[in-house]
Design a protein around this motif. Structure first.
Motif, PDB file in Angstrom:
ATOM      1  N   MET A  47       0.739  -1.287   0.084  1.00 22.90           N
ATOM      2  CA  MET A  47      -0.093   0.097  -0.019  1.00 22.90           C
ATOM      3  C   MET A  47       0.891   1.265   0.073  1.00 22.90           C
ATOM      4  O   MET A  47       0.525   2.365  -0.518  1.00 22.90           O
ATOM      5  CB  MET A  47      -0.868   0.129   1.224  1.00 22.90           C
ATOM      6  CG  MET A  47      -2.205  -0.985   0.953  1.00 22.90           C
ATOM      7  SD  MET A  47      -3.077  -1.103  -0.521  1.00 22.90           S
ATOM      8  CE  MET A  47      -3.593   0.659  -0.446  1.00 22.90           C
ATOM      9  N   GLN A  48       1.960   1.137   0.547  1.00 16.63           N
ATOM     10  CA  GLN A  48       3.077   2.266   0.831  1.00 16.63           C
ATOM     11  C   GLN A  48       3.218   2.518  -0.691  1.00 16.63           C
ATOM     12  O   GLN A  48       3.362   3.793  -1.294  1.00 16.63           O
ATOM     13  CB  GLN A  48       3.969   2.041   1.641  1.00 16.63           C
ATOM     14  CG  GLN A  48       5.070   3.162   1.667  1.00 16.63           C
ATOM     15  CD  GLN A  48       6.367   2.678   2.447  1.00 16.63           C
ATOM     16  OE1 GLN A  48       6.549   1.766   3.172  1.00 16.63           O
ATOM     17  NE2 GLN A  48       7.281   3.697   2.666  1.00 16.63           N
ATOM     18  N   ILE A  49       3.714   1.743  -1.606  1.00 22.30           N
ATOM     19  CA  ILE A  49       4.068   1.917  -2.926  1.00 22.30           C
ATOM     20  C   ILE A  49       3.047   2.474  -3.575  1.00 22.30           C
ATOM     21  O   ILE A  49       3.273   3.331  -4.573  1.00 22.30           O
ATOM     22  CB  ILE A  49       4.651   0.400  -3.642  1.00 22.30           C
ATOM     23  CG1 ILE A  49       5.800   0.152  -3.033  1.00 22.30           C
ATOM     24  CG2 ILE A  49       4.910   0.783  -4.975  1.00 22.30           C
ATOM     25  CD1 ILE A  49       6.407  -1.153  -3.295  1.00 22.30           C
ATOM     26  N   CYS A  50       1.773   1.751  -3.646  1.00 20.26           N
ATOM     27  CA  CYS A  50       0.632   2.492  -4.183  1.00 20.26           C
ATOM     28  C   CYS A  50       0.416   4.070  -3.864  1.00 20.26           C
ATOM     29  O   CYS A  50       0.265   4.716  -4.796  1.00 20.26           O
ATOM     30  CB  CYS A  50      -0.473   1.574  -4.092  1.00 20.26           C
ATOM     31  SG  CYS A  50      -0.513   0.020  -4.702  1.00 20.26           S
ATOM     32  N   TYR A  51       0.481   4.367  -2.540  1.00 17.49           N
ATOM     33  CA  TYR A  51       0.393   5.666  -1.947  1.00 17.49           C
ATOM     34  C   TYR A  51       1.485   6.578  -2.812  1.00 17.49           C
ATOM     35  O   TYR A  51       1.179   7.689  -3.320  1.00 17.49           O
ATOM     36  CB  TYR A  51       0.628   5.781  -0.653  1.00 17.49           C
ATOM     37  CG  TYR A  51       0.481   6.960   0.130  1.00 17.49           C
ATOM     38  CD1 TYR A  51      -0.952   7.645   0.170  1.00 17.49           C
ATOM     39  CD2 TYR A  51       1.687   7.845   0.527  1.00 17.49           C
ATOM     40  CE1 TYR A  51      -0.934   8.909   0.838  1.00 17.49           C
ATOM     41  CE2 TYR A  51       1.495   9.161   1.048  1.00 17.49           C
ATOM     42  CZ  TYR A  51      -0.040   9.511   1.161  1.00 17.49           C
ATOM     43  OH  TYR A  51      -0.163  10.712   1.615  1.00 17.49           O
ATOM     44  N   GLN A  52       2.728   6.074  -2.567  1.00 11.93           N
ATOM     45  CA  GLN A  52       3.798   6.821  -3.432  1.00 11.93           C
ATOM     46  C   GLN A  52       3.466   7.025  -4.832  1.00 11.93           C
ATOM     47  O   GLN A  52       3.724   8.141  -5.372  1.00 11.93           O
ATOM     48  CB  GLN A  52       5.184   6.217  -3.496  1.00 11.93           C
ATOM     49  CG  GLN A  52       5.694   6.371  -1.819  1.00 11.93           C
ATOM     50  CD  GLN A  52       6.898   5.452  -1.693  1.00 11.93           C
ATOM     51  OE1 GLN A  52       7.222   4.427  -2.464  1.00 11.93           O
ATOM     52  NE2 GLN A  52       7.743   5.527  -0.408  1.00 11.93           N
ATOM     53  N   LEU A  53       2.953   5.782  -5.626  1.00  9.78           N
ATOM     54  CA  LEU A  53       2.610   6.150  -7.334  1.00  9.78           C
ATOM     55  C   LEU A  53       1.513   7.179  -7.278  1.00  9.78           C
ATOM     56  O   LEU A  53       1.705   8.117  -8.128  1.00  9.78           O
ATOM     57  CB  LEU A  53       2.311   4.727  -7.541  1.00  9.78           C
ATOM     58  CG  LEU A  53       3.335   3.685  -7.586  1.00  9.78           C
ATOM     59  CD1 LEU A  53       2.777   2.229  -8.155  1.00  9.78           C
ATOM     60  CD2 LEU A  53       4.215   4.186  -8.989  1.00  9.78           C
ATOM     61  N   LEU A  54       0.576   7.131  -6.435  1.00 11.62           N
ATOM     62  CA  LEU A  54      -0.587   7.960  -6.749  1.00 11.62           C
ATOM     63  C   LEU A  54      -0.323   9.417  -6.383  1.00 11.62           C
ATOM     64  O   LEU A  54      -0.576  10.398  -6.843  1.00 11.62           O
ATOM     65  CB  LEU A  54      -1.766   7.601  -5.736  1.00 11.62           C
ATOM     66  CG  LEU A  54      -2.411   6.220  -6.109  1.00 11.62           C
ATOM     67  CD1 LEU A  54      -3.476   5.860  -5.176  1.00 11.62           C
ATOM     68  CD2 LEU A  54      -2.827   6.370  -7.672  1.00 11.62           C
TER      69      LEU A  54
ATOM     70  N   ARG B 191      -6.151   0.159 -11.300  1.00 12.82           N
ATOM     71  CA  ARG B 191      -5.861   1.140 -11.994  1.00 12.82           C
ATOM     72  C   ARG B 191      -5.922   2.469 -10.537  1.00 12.82           C
ATOM     73  O   ARG B 191      -5.058   3.304 -10.738  1.00 12.82           O
ATOM     74  CB  ARG B 191      -6.740   1.641 -13.067  1.00 12.82           C
ATOM     75  CG  ARG B 191      -6.233   2.819 -13.836  1.00 12.82           C
ATOM     76  CD  ARG B 191      -6.970   2.907 -15.063  1.00 12.82           C
ATOM     77  NE  ARG B 191      -6.464   4.481 -15.616  1.00 12.82           N
ATOM     78  CZ  ARG B 191      -6.560   5.485 -15.192  1.00 12.82           C
ATOM     79  NH1 ARG B 191      -7.390   5.895 -13.963  1.00 12.82           N
ATOM     80  NH2 ARG B 191      -6.233   6.671 -15.795  1.00 12.82           N
ATOM     81  N   SER B 192      -6.918   2.303  -9.984  1.00  4.96           N
ATOM     82  CA  SER B 192      -7.085   3.513  -8.979  1.00  4.96           C
ATOM     83  C   SER B 192      -6.172   3.317  -8.037  1.00  4.96           C
ATOM     84  O   SER B 192      -5.714   4.208  -7.223  1.00  4.96           O
ATOM     85  CB  SER B 192      -8.413   3.222  -8.490  1.00  4.96           C
ATOM     86  OG  SER B 192      -8.649   2.195  -7.519  1.00  4.96           O
ATOM     87  N   LEU B 193      -5.434   2.433  -7.798  1.00  2.60           N
ATOM     88  CA  LEU B 193      -4.124   2.003  -6.944  1.00  2.60           C
ATOM     89  C   LEU B 193      -2.743   2.428  -7.569  1.00  2.60           C
ATOM     90  O   LEU B 193      -1.793   2.243  -7.080  1.00  2.60           O
ATOM     91  CB  LEU B 193      -4.002   0.826  -6.358  1.00  2.60           C
ATOM     92  CG  LEU B 193      -5.097   0.235  -5.378  1.00  2.60           C
ATOM     93  CD1 LEU B 193      -4.863  -1.081  -4.962  1.00  2.60           C
ATOM     94  CD2 LEU B 193      -5.359   1.136  -4.271  1.00  2.60           C
ATOM     95  N   GLY B 194      -2.912   2.705  -8.891  1.00  3.54           N
ATOM     96  CA  GLY B 194      -1.752   3.134  -9.803  1.00  3.54           C
ATOM     97  C   GLY B 194      -1.064   1.966 -10.386  1.00  3.54           C
ATOM     98  O   GLY B 194       0.129   1.797 -10.567  1.00  3.54           O
ATOM     99  N   ILE B 195      -1.649   0.868 -10.209  1.00  8.61           N
ATOM    100  CA  ILE B 195      -0.848  -0.563 -11.043  1.00  8.61           C
ATOM    101  C   ILE B 195      -1.683  -0.574 -12.383  1.00  8.61           C
ATOM    102  O   ILE B 195      -2.886  -0.680 -12.750  1.00  8.61           O
ATOM    103  CB  ILE B 195      -1.722  -1.548 -10.104  1.00  8.61           C
ATOM    104  CG1 ILE B 195      -1.192  -1.445  -8.619  1.00  8.61           C
ATOM    105  CG2 ILE B 195      -0.881  -2.922 -10.689  1.00  8.61           C
ATOM    106  CD1 ILE B 195      -1.629  -2.231  -7.750  1.00  8.61           C
TER     107      ILE B 195
END
Length: 196
Positions: free
Chosen positions: A1-8, A53-57
């Motif tokens: 989740m930390q990586i997704c947060y950074q991506l977003l 996609r909404s998580l930046g993936i």
């Protein structure tokens, strides 16, 4: 989740494979395989009731499309998939798919084997039979499923046919395109549900 947060936070996207390597390089004691990352992402999607996609993936894509299809991309470029010579158009990993599609085809052919797909491209089969030909080069990836779903929505009168091996794996491929995958049950309506 930390990586997704950074991506977003920076407005970027990454594939599941990129996320795996990122975690492996920084926290190899937590994650040791790609399957663990895939399961964690699937769990996050299920818990948050959101899309990848909404998580930046991004979905990694291995598929290709060719034939009587014109794609007008978001930036204004236009690709005529019938004028690509012996090559094909790679299916985009962008699940947002802001492209516009135009076609005079009557059929969509989904081909399991890349070798058969390449032969049909070489023979320019789509000029003899008005069709769009696509492949995921085996088991369907998310991006290929999303494209087929989108084409089915854009051109509901086009018939969809699949050429797969006559074995359980071939049936599994058709069922994944048709119903979605068991592992992605919550996301299946977004990337599946096409009629063969």
């Amino acid at each position: 989740m930390q990586i997704c947060y950074q991506l977003l936070g920076i407005g970027k996207q990454a594939t599941q494979r990129e996320i795996f390597y990122n975690i492996l390089s920084t926290s190899s004691s937590y994650i040791t395989s790609q399957n663990q990352v895939n399961s964690a992402i699937q769990d996050a999607v299920a818990v948050l009731l959101c899309t990848r996609r909404s998580l930046g993936i991004l979905a990694s894509s291995k598929g290709a499309v060719v034939g009587r299809l014109v794609i007008k991309e978001h930036g204004g470029d236009t690709v005529d998939c019938s004028n690509l010579g012996s090559s094909s158009y790679p299916i985009s990993a962008d699940m947002n798919m802001k492209q516009h599609f135009y076609s005079d085809a009557r059929y969509i052919l989904v081909i399991e084997k890349d070798a058969i797909f390449q032969r049909l491209v070489e023979e320019r089969f789509f000029l003899k039979v008005p069709c769009i030909i696509m492949t995921a080069k085996g088991f369907p990836d998310l991006a290929s499923r999303a494209l087929l779903h989108r084409l089915h929505q854009e051109f509901p009168s086009m018939l969809i046919f699949a050429l797969v091996d006559w074995n359980p794996a071939g049936l599994a491929i058709i069922c994944t395109y048709r119903f979605g995958s068991i592992r992605m049950g919550l996301e299946a309506p977004r990337y599946g549900k096409v009629m063969f």
